[in-house]
Write an enzyme that holds these catalytic residues in place. Structure first.
Site, short mmCIF file in Angstrom:
data_model
loop_
_atom_site.label_atom_id
_atom_site.label_comp_id
_atom_site.label_asym_id
_atom_site.label_seq_id
_atom_site.Cartn_x
_atom_site.Cartn_y
_atom_site.Cartn_z
N HIS A 37 -9.85 -38.81 0.81
CA HIS A 37 -8.60 -38.26 1.35
C HIS A 37 -7.62 -38.07 0.18
O HIS A 37 -7.16 -39.04 -0.39
CB HIS A 37 -8.06 -39.24 2.39
CG HIS A 37 -6.76 -38.85 3.02
ND1 HIS A 37 -6.67 -38.35 4.30
CD2 HIS A 37 -5.49 -38.88 2.55
CE1 HIS A 37 -5.40 -38.12 4.60
NE2 HIS A 37 -4.66 -38.43 3.55
N ARG A 97 -2.65 -34.52 12.43
CA ARG A 97 -2.17 -35.91 12.31
C ARG A 97 -1.37 -36.07 11.02
O ARG A 97 -0.14 -36.16 11.05
CB ARG A 97 -3.38 -36.87 12.36
CG ARG A 97 -3.00 -38.30 12.70
CD ARG A 97 -2.55 -39.10 11.50
NE ARG A 97 -3.55 -39.16 10.44
CZ ARG A 97 -3.28 -39.56 9.20
NH1 ARG A 97 -2.06 -39.92 8.87
NH2 ARG A 97 -4.22 -39.56 8.28
N ASP A 98 -2.03 -36.04 9.88
CA ASP A 98 -1.34 -36.30 8.61
C ASP A 98 -0.31 -35.21 8.33
O ASP A 98 0.78 -35.48 7.81
CB ASP A 98 -2.36 -36.37 7.47
CG ASP A 98 -1.87 -37.21 6.31
OD1 ASP A 98 -0.72 -37.69 6.34
OD2 ASP A 98 -2.64 -37.40 5.35
N CYS A 118 5.22 -35.57 1.37
CA CYS A 118 5.26 -36.97 0.97
C CYS A 118 6.65 -37.48 1.29
O CYS A 118 7.64 -36.93 0.81
CB CYS A 118 4.98 -37.07 -0.54
SG CYS A 118 5.24 -38.73 -1.19
N ASN A 138 -1.23 -32.47 1.78
CA ASN A 138 -2.66 -32.75 1.66
C ASN A 138 -3.36 -31.59 0.97
O ASN A 138 -2.83 -30.48 0.89
CB ASN A 138 -3.27 -32.90 3.06
CG ASN A 138 -2.87 -34.18 3.74
OD1 ASN A 138 -1.71 -34.36 4.09
ND2 ASN A 138 -3.82 -35.08 3.92
N HIS A 184 -4.23 -36.01 -1.63
CA HIS A 184 -3.01 -35.20 -1.52
C HIS A 184 -2.83 -34.38 -2.79
O HIS A 184 -3.24 -34.82 -3.88
CB HIS A 184 -1.80 -36.10 -1.27
CG HIS A 184 -1.69 -36.56 0.15
ND1 HIS A 184 -0.67 -36.19 1.00
CD2 HIS A 184 -2.52 -37.34 0.89
CE1 HIS A 184 -0.86 -36.74 2.18
NE2 HIS A 184 -1.97 -37.44 2.16
ZN ZN Z 1 -2.58 -38.61 3.78
#
Ligand code: ZN
Length: 315
Positions: free
Chosen positions: A212, A18-19, A245, A254, A214
């Site tokens: 969460h 997902r991310d 990003c 991440n 990064h």
């Molecule tokens: Zn994220």
């Protein structure tokens, strides 16, 4: 050696599908994604965010989320989550039987308006509607209010911790079962993490679900450690550290799954993950993503002679 000041086990939640993938222009095939989920499960990962129920025209990379969720539900013991931006997405998550749906909220008002086209308090109200729909459907899908840009924002700069905590409380009051804190853009440092997570724990207790982070500026693992020390035991990560990003082209993504598992296992914090199997999967995913910027150090350096994994491999 067991360390009394660290929890005995922690969950590394895979969010690469997902991310990670949402910030890569390339669309990974559904077959490859299914192989990724299968491989992560075989390596012992038991929590995977398989995608996002956003309109396919916005994120064509994640258009097959329903199919991935259906597959994830066939794997024994796998806790499958999806991201949902609104009630419409939540209805799809409930229909698909997701174990958990993450509703993102930006504590930065500027980021919230730019990315979600809603104020944070409008997102809180949407969580109330999602809770009502979930309960009306008799569904067991948990609602996680994910408070993003909790440590700073590329648009607004400073984000007031008081506002982060106010929104977290509002999410719980609106019916979120869990809340999480995210350093969406890589602005956090370990001292900030320690302070904010300590305060958030006082509000949410064991409903504070996940950290969460990064690794945009190399603080990812240090931030995990700071949260671990105050008792957080679930962390998001992306295989091969994909993610990036959108506001900083070429920036690292991440926290890297393999490196995070390595760090935790090195400190005798059991993850249930078989690291050689995970590195094997990383090699396959790297092949599918050839040309993309990938991160991570353990795959390159290998294990030190002194490394022994815990025996906490998941059943
Ligand atoms: Zn994220």
């Amino acid at each position: 050696m067991i360390h009394a000041f660290l929890p005995p086990r922690a969950v590394v939640r895979e969010v690469g599908l997902r991310d990670g993938l949402q910030s890569i222009a390339r669309v990974l095939s559904t077959d490859h994604k299914l192989e990724w989920i299968r491989g992560a499960h075989a390596a012992g990962q038991r929590e995977i965010e398989v995608g996002s129920f956003v309109p396919a025209r916005l994120l064509p990379q994640l258009a097959d989320t329903a199919e991935l969720l259906a597959y994830a539900k066939t794997l024994p013991g796998l806790f499958a989550s999806v991201l949902v931006p609104n009630l419409k997405g939540a209805e799809r998550a409930i229909d698909g039987g997701a174990d958990l749906m993450v509703v993102p909220l930006s504590a930065s008002h500027a980021h919230s308006l730019a990315n979600l086209r809603k104020t944070p308090d409008e997102v809180v109200a949407e969580v109330g509607r999602i809770r009502a729909a979930r309960d009306a459907a008799g569904s067991k899908t948990l609602i996680d209010g994910g408070v993003g840009t909790a440590f700073g924002c590329t648009l607004q700069g400073h984000v007031d911790p008081e506002e982060v905590l106010r929104l977290m409380q509002a999410l719980l009051d609106a019916g979120a079962d869990r809340v999480s804190l995210a350093d969406t853009v890589g602005y956090a440092d370990p001292a900030m993490v320690r302070s904010l997570f300590e305060r958030a724990l006082r509000i949410a207790g064991d409903r504070l679900w996940c950290g969460h982070f990064h690794d945009t500026r190399g603080m990812g693992l240090a931030n995990v450690y700071a949260a671990l020390e105050v008792g957080i035991t679930r962390f998001d990560a992306c295989l091969a550290g994909i993610g990036g990003c959108p506001h900083a082209p070429g920036a690292s993504g991440n926290v890297d799954t393999e490196d995070l598992v390595f760090m935790l296992e090195s400190m005798s914090v059991a993850t249930g993950v078989d690291l050689p199997k995970l590195l094997d999967l990383r090699g396959r995913v790297a092949g599918w993503l050839e040309g993309e910027t990938l991160q991570g150090t353990v795959w390159r350096a290998g294990f030190p002679k002194t490394f022994t994994a815990t025996e906490g491999v998941a059943a």
